[in-house]
Design a protein around this motif. Structure first.
Motif, PDB file in Angstrom:
ATOM      1  N   GLY A 113      -9.940   3.442  -6.139  1.00 18.12           N
ATOM      2  CA  GLY A 113     -10.267   3.823  -4.827  1.00 18.12           C
ATOM      3  C   GLY A 113      -8.930   3.703  -3.824  1.00 18.12           C
ATOM      4  O   GLY A 113      -9.570   3.532  -2.357  1.00 18.12           O
ATOM      5  N   VAL A 114      -7.581   3.820  -4.795  1.00 21.51           N
ATOM      6  CA  VAL A 114      -6.940   4.184  -3.335  1.00 21.51           C
ATOM      7  C   VAL A 114      -6.033   5.534  -3.511  1.00 21.51           C
ATOM      8  O   VAL A 114      -5.693   5.598  -4.470  1.00 21.51           O
ATOM      9  CB  VAL A 114      -5.773   2.979  -3.395  1.00 21.51           C
ATOM     10  N   LEU A 115      -6.527   5.613  -2.095  1.00 20.26           N
ATOM     11  CA  LEU A 115      -5.349   7.074  -2.225  1.00 20.26           C
ATOM     12  C   LEU A 115      -4.157   7.060  -1.572  1.00 20.26           C
ATOM     13  O   LEU A 115      -3.658   6.384  -0.619  1.00 20.26           O
ATOM     14  CB  LEU A 115      -6.349   8.195  -0.910  1.00 20.26           C
ATOM     15  N   ARG A 116      -2.912   7.668  -2.206  1.00 22.27           N
ATOM     16  CA  ARG A 116      -1.372   7.599  -1.947  1.00 22.27           C
ATOM     17  C   ARG A 116      -1.269   9.394  -2.217  1.00 22.27           C
ATOM     18  O   ARG A 116      -2.065   9.565  -2.210  1.00 22.27           O
ATOM     19  CB  ARG A 116      -1.189   7.055  -3.260  1.00 22.27           C
ATOM     20  N   GLY A 117       0.285   8.778  -1.135  1.00 26.01           N
ATOM     21  CA  GLY A 117       0.547  10.523  -1.025  1.00 26.01           C
ATOM     22  C   GLY A 117       1.301  10.448   0.461  1.00 26.01           C
ATOM     23  O   GLY A 117       0.772   9.591   0.815  1.00 26.01           O
ATOM     24  N   PRO A 118       2.868  11.389   0.232  1.00 26.64           N
ATOM     25  CA  PRO A 118       3.651  11.011   1.665  1.00 26.64           C
ATOM     26  C   PRO A 118       2.601  11.691   2.802  1.00 26.64           C
ATOM     27  O   PRO A 118       1.752  12.618   2.536  1.00 26.64           O
ATOM     28  CB  PRO A 118       4.931  11.632   1.344  1.00 26.64           C
TER      29      PRO A 118
END
Length: 362
Positions: free
Chosen positions: A90-95
């Motif tokens: 449930g956690v979206l990551r990315g610059p």
């Protein structure tokens, strides 16, 4: 959510550091493609000083509500190699996902099919909006409200206050002399710098939320020469325009301390504050809408960082900031978005825009 997350991924995977004009132009292409697919109309491309900004006019009636965001980020090219886009647990990551590409996708999905909305996406916010400032202010003056899709504060709080920001360079000029043979013939610019750093620091008023922070400093040429020149930078943050201008006048009027020394001050007020009075009515409106929709009512927060919301408030337009994604780690390695909050947050944004379009706000 499948389409929503696909849009976020496309934006995140097109890196867009503010300082790279070509990268910002490539990002604008991706933003334009996704926005056109969701809104059904192509944007106007506005290139100012080589930076690409996008503007959508939605519907046939005069625009009343301004949705505002940016597609540039602080992350350099190559950041994806070590911080790739991902969604796990449930956690979206990315610059750039939190600041603020997920917010752009929220705006596209929330504004689809509406009439009387302008959506402006700039490409230089992270470096102070040097080319887009006039554009942002012009659009704000024509709107009854500006809604800023910057990421939320902690816990999803809306940003109802932002400190104004000013920046200065204080330049000191003295007179060189040999430090061993005849230092008394010199005027020591480093010593003058020390006096002025203390004087500038004393302008802060923490009780009023005003910070005045000397940052980078330079002086001298060689270790055995009385320095003939020195300089230091100053970062100023203030909650009110009155405090911002008090500090501005004081810094501009700094007198030299050492006989023979001179001072030159460069810089100005960069962004006016977003004061609570500019956001109060909008915050009350969104709070009531959340309750009607059965959504958790968002809290509010005062923050030190500046955004283009400072500019819209500065021209007198009611402004509510931090309407974007819930998460954390802006500009940091743990930048992330909480996926479960995206549907409700987008629905609340849609309801707020519809409510403003239907209201008689003059």
């Amino acid at each position: 959510m499948e389409d929503f997350l696909a849009d976020v991924r496309a934006l995140v995977e097109c890196e867009s550091p503010s300082s790279d004009l070509a990268a910002v132009a490539r990002s604008a292409d991706v933003v334009a493609r996704i926005g056109t697919a969701r809104l059904g109309v192509e944007p106007e491309r506005i290139v100012l000083d080589g930076r690409t900004h996008l503007r959508w006019r939605l519907g046939s009636t005069p625009s009343r509500v301004l949705l505002l965001g940016h597609h540039d980020t602080v992350w350099p090219l190559g950041s994806l190699a070590t911080r790739p886009y991902s969604v796990e647990g449930g956690v979206l990551r990315g610059p750039g996902c939190f600041d603020m590409k997920a917010g752009l996708v929220m705006a596209f999905h929330a504004a689809a099919g509406l009439d009387g909305v302008t959506l402006l996406v700039t490409g230089d916010e992270e470096i102070g909006s040097p080319s887009s400032r006039a554009l942002v202010e012009e659009e704000a003056k024509a709107a009854v409200a500006a809604l800023v899709l910057e990421a939320s504060a902690d816990g999803g709080a809306l940003k109802t206050e932002r400190k104004g920001a000013s920046s200065y360079e204080v330049r000191l000029t003295g007179r060189a002399a040999h430090a061993g043979l005849e230092p008394e013939r010199g005027v020591n610019a480093t010593l003058e710098l020390a006096h002025q750093v203390l004087a500038v620091s004393a302008l802060a008023d923490l009780a009023r939320g005003t910070t005045v922070t000397p940052t980078t400093a330079r002086s001298g040429t060689t270790a055995n020469t009385v320095p003939a020149s020195a300089s230091f930078a100053v970062d100023v943050r203030a909650r009110t325009a009155a405090e911002q201008h008090r500090v501005h006048r004081a810094i501009r009027a700094l007198p030299p301390v050492l006989p023979g020394a001179t001072i030159e001050v460069l810089g100005e007020v960069n962004r006016p504050p977003l004061e609570a009075v500019a956001s109060a009515a909008l915050y009350d409106r969104v709070h009531d809408l959340a309750l009607r929709l059965g959504l958790p009512a968002p809290t509010s927060a005062a923050v030190g960082g500046a955004s283009d919301g400072n500019l819209t408030a500065g021209v007198g337009t009611p402004t509510l900031d931090g309407l974007g994604a819930v998460g954390g780690g802006a500009h940091a390695e743990d930048e992330h978005v909480l996926v479960d909050h995206l549907p409700g947050r987008t629905a609340l944004l849609r309801a707020l825009v519809e409510d403003l379009l239907a209201a008689d706000l003059g």
